[in-house]
Scaffold this motif. Structure first.
Motif, PDB file in Angstrom:
ATOM      1  N   UNK A 197      -3.607 -48.228 -67.399  1.00  0.00           N
ATOM      2  CA  UNK A 197      -5.020 -48.142 -67.039  1.00  0.00           C
ATOM      3  C   UNK A 197      -5.483 -49.466 -66.423  1.00  0.00           C
ATOM      4  N   UNK A 198      -6.326 -49.379 -65.429  1.00  0.00           N
ATOM      5  CA  UNK A 198      -6.863 -50.574 -64.792  1.00  0.00           C
ATOM      6  C   UNK A 198      -7.968 -51.171 -65.635  1.00  0.00           C
ATOM      7  N   UNK A 209     -13.904 -50.347 -58.830  1.00  0.00           N
ATOM      8  CA  UNK A 209     -14.038 -50.707 -57.404  1.00  0.00           C
ATOM      9  C   UNK A 209     -13.291 -49.685 -56.547  1.00  0.00           C
ATOM     10  N   UNK A 210     -13.620 -49.690 -55.270  1.00  0.00           N
ATOM     11  CA  UNK A 210     -12.952 -48.783 -54.336  1.00  0.00           C
ATOM     12  C   UNK A 210     -11.564 -49.297 -53.977  1.00  0.00           C
ATOM     13  N   UNK A 211     -10.736 -48.399 -53.490  1.00  0.00           N
ATOM     14  CA  UNK A 211      -9.360 -48.762 -53.120  1.00  0.00           C
ATOM     15  C   UNK A 211      -8.991 -48.001 -51.840  1.00  0.00           C
ATOM     16  N   UNK A 212      -8.673 -48.739 -50.754  1.00  0.00           N
ATOM     17  CA  UNK A 212      -8.379 -48.046 -49.493  1.00  0.00           C
ATOM     18  C   UNK A 212      -7.023 -47.345 -49.552  1.00  0.00           C
ATOM     19  N   UNK A 252     -12.647 -39.209 -59.977  1.00  0.00           N
ATOM     20  CA  UNK A 252     -12.403 -39.998 -58.765  1.00  0.00           C
ATOM     21  C   UNK A 252     -12.953 -39.282 -57.534  1.00  0.00           C
ATOM     22  N   UNK A 253     -13.355 -40.068 -56.544  1.00  0.00           N
ATOM     23  CA  UNK A 253     -13.881 -39.506 -55.292  1.00  0.00           C
ATOM     24  C   UNK A 253     -13.161 -40.180 -54.127  1.00  0.00           C
ATOM     25  N   UNK A 287      -7.138 -42.727 -60.590  1.00  0.00           N
ATOM     26  CA  UNK A 287      -6.350 -41.506 -60.498  1.00  0.00           C
ATOM     27  C   UNK A 287      -4.895 -41.921 -60.695  1.00  0.00           C
ATOM     28  N   UNK A 288      -4.280 -41.367 -61.727  1.00  0.00           N
ATOM     29  CA  UNK A 288      -2.929 -41.813 -62.078  1.00  0.00           C
ATOM     30  C   UNK A 288      -1.929 -41.677 -60.939  1.00  0.00           C
ATOM     31  N   UNK A 289      -2.169 -40.682 -60.073  1.00  0.00           N
ATOM     32  CA  UNK A 289      -1.194 -40.465 -59.005  1.00  0.00           C
ATOM     33  C   UNK A 289      -1.400 -41.424 -57.824  1.00  0.00           C
ATOM     34  N   UNK A 290      -2.478 -42.209 -57.848  1.00  0.00           N
ATOM     35  CA  UNK A 290      -2.704 -43.163 -56.743  1.00  0.00           C
ATOM     36  C   UNK A 290      -2.763 -44.584 -57.313  1.00  0.00           C
ATOM     37  N   UNK A 291      -1.622 -45.284 -57.339  1.00  0.00           N
ATOM     38  CA  UNK A 291      -1.595 -46.625 -57.915  1.00  0.00           C
ATOM     39  C   UNK A 291      -2.595 -47.542 -57.206  1.00  0.00           C
ATOM     40  N   UNK A 292      -3.293 -48.336 -58.008  1.00  0.00           N
ATOM     41  CA  UNK A 292      -4.268 -49.274 -57.427  1.00  0.00           C
ATOM     42  C   UNK A 292      -5.699 -48.794 -57.571  1.00  0.00           C
ATOM     43  N   UNK A 293      -5.877 -47.506 -57.831  1.00  0.00           N
ATOM     44  CA  UNK A 293      -7.251 -46.991 -57.941  1.00  0.00           C
ATOM     45  C   UNK A 293      -7.862 -47.428 -59.270  1.00  0.00           C
TER      46      UNK A 293
END
Ligand code: PMV
Length: 364
Positions: free
Chosen positions: A1-2, A195-198, A49-50, A185-191
């Motif tokens: 978790x972040x 904060x937002x993540x490109x 997540x959005x 979102x676990x499937x998108x590392x860095x999210x």
């Protein structure tokens, strides 16, 4: 978790007499969510997540002059479109004061803020994403300039996105260009929820310069603030299912964005738009933000797609305007369609031909 970044920093304060005078300006765009954020937990943590496209032509441009505050406490004058605006002034003072643990220096300055939007005033376009993200860029730029921190671009953007989120959740996605995910979102590392993540790597070329014609149906003010709308999700009987649906839709949409699957893109964006409005219609109290002309336009988009087979879909924000989404390659056909079939349903303000953009820009 972040985990949450720790930005509280009492050292970001001027000592004694070295309080600066100066000016800086940034431009920051609005964004349009494809998977919607609707429902939050304290403090500004999304329930799901959005993902959004950052826009290009719909932006806020804000110049901030600063000088030592005579009173020894934060002072501000806020001008919107050249005129003093006490509503925006009170909102911005409240926002800056809420950040004084992160940016203690705000309490030592007098700010004169001059802001404008490129989109027509009260066209029903939410200006909080561009308006709050531009302030976040300015504050982080001040920190960088005055205290020599945030030298790494990635740190600078991340903090700006974190700060923008505290002003308005969706604003954190405007700090980056292209496609931006906000919410872990676990499937998108860095999210992260903070904060937002490109997520622009590996996106199919058809979506790189996607178009968004913003069809202005009604120029009135929003009838329900998004703060109230998010709050009503707490009692909405469908909320739990909705948050799960959004998580699944994000996974499906990301796959479509990577493979160039416009069919799935259209299905998910339209599902998301209609579900957002369904949530509003099923809250207590319920509310309806679509107008008769919103439905007229949607009907015509369905008919146009049926007839031509072209990949045009719609999405909606928390209002009656329709965002018509399509690949750049069919811009000519789409303009013709809008001008011949849709214009009668638009307000006198017409429509804005926007497209995916690169994110905020420093202009001074
Ligand atoms: O950022 P807020 O609190 O104004 O909420 C925005 C919510 C929607 O625009 C309806 C959806 C979204 O994800 O941008």
């Amino acid at each position: 978790m972040n985990s949450e970044p720790h930005y509280l920093n009492a050292d970001l304060k001027f000592s004694g007499i070295d309080i600066p005078f100066g000016k800086m300006a940034w431009r920051s765009p609005s964004n349009i969510a494809l998977v919607k954020y609707w429902g939050k937990k304290p403090v500004q943590i999304p329930q799901n997540p959005s993902i959004s496209f950052t826009l290009s032509k719909s932006y806020s441009e804000t110049e901030v002059s600063y000088s030592p505050a005579d009173s020894g406490a934060l002072e501000m004058e806020f001008y919107f479109d050249g005129k003093r605006n006490l509503t925006f002034e009170a909102k911005t003072i409240k926002f800056f004061k809420s950040l004084s643990g992160i940016f203690p220096f705000v309490n030592q300055l007098k700010f004169v803020v001059r802001s404008k939007n490129t989109f027509p005033h009260s066209a029903g376009i939410a200006s909080s994403a561009s308006g709050m993200s531009v302030l976040a860029m300015v504050l982080c730029d001040m920190e960088r300039q005055f205290f020599g921190t945030l030298q790494e671009e990635a740190d600078f953007r991340r903090k700006a996105s974190y700060i923008a989120r505290l002003g308005s959740g969706s604003a954190c996605r405007s700090v980056y260009g292209g496609l931006v995910v906000w919410g872990e979102d676990e499937s998108v590392p860095g999210t992260s929820d903070y904060y937002g993540f490109p997520v622009n790597e590996g996106i199919h070329e058809i979506f790189i310069n996607y178009q968004d014609a913003i069809l202005l149906v009604d120029a009135g003010e929003k009838k329900v603030s998004s703060r109230v709308g998010h709050g009503l999700m707490n009692g909405n009987p469908f909320a739990f299912e909705r948050f799960n649906q959004a998580r699944n839709n994000l996974t499906i949409l990301l796959h479509a964005l990577r493979t160039g699957d416009t069919e799935t893109f259209m299905r998910i964006t339209e599902t998301e738009a209609l579900t957002l409005h369904a949530m509003m219609m099923t809250s207590q109290p319920y509310f309806l933000l679509m107008k008769p002309n919103t439905l007229q336009i949607i009907d015509r988009i369905f008919a146009f797609r049926e007839k031509t087979g072209l990949p045009a879909s719609f999405t909606l924000d928390a209002g009656p305007n329709v965002h018509l989404l399509y690949p750049k390659a069919i811009k000519g056909e789409m303009k013709h369609f809008i001008d011949t079939d849709l214009l009668p349903f638009l307000s006198p303000k017409g429509y804005i031909e926007d497209e995916v953009g690169k994110g905020p820009e420093k202009i001074l």
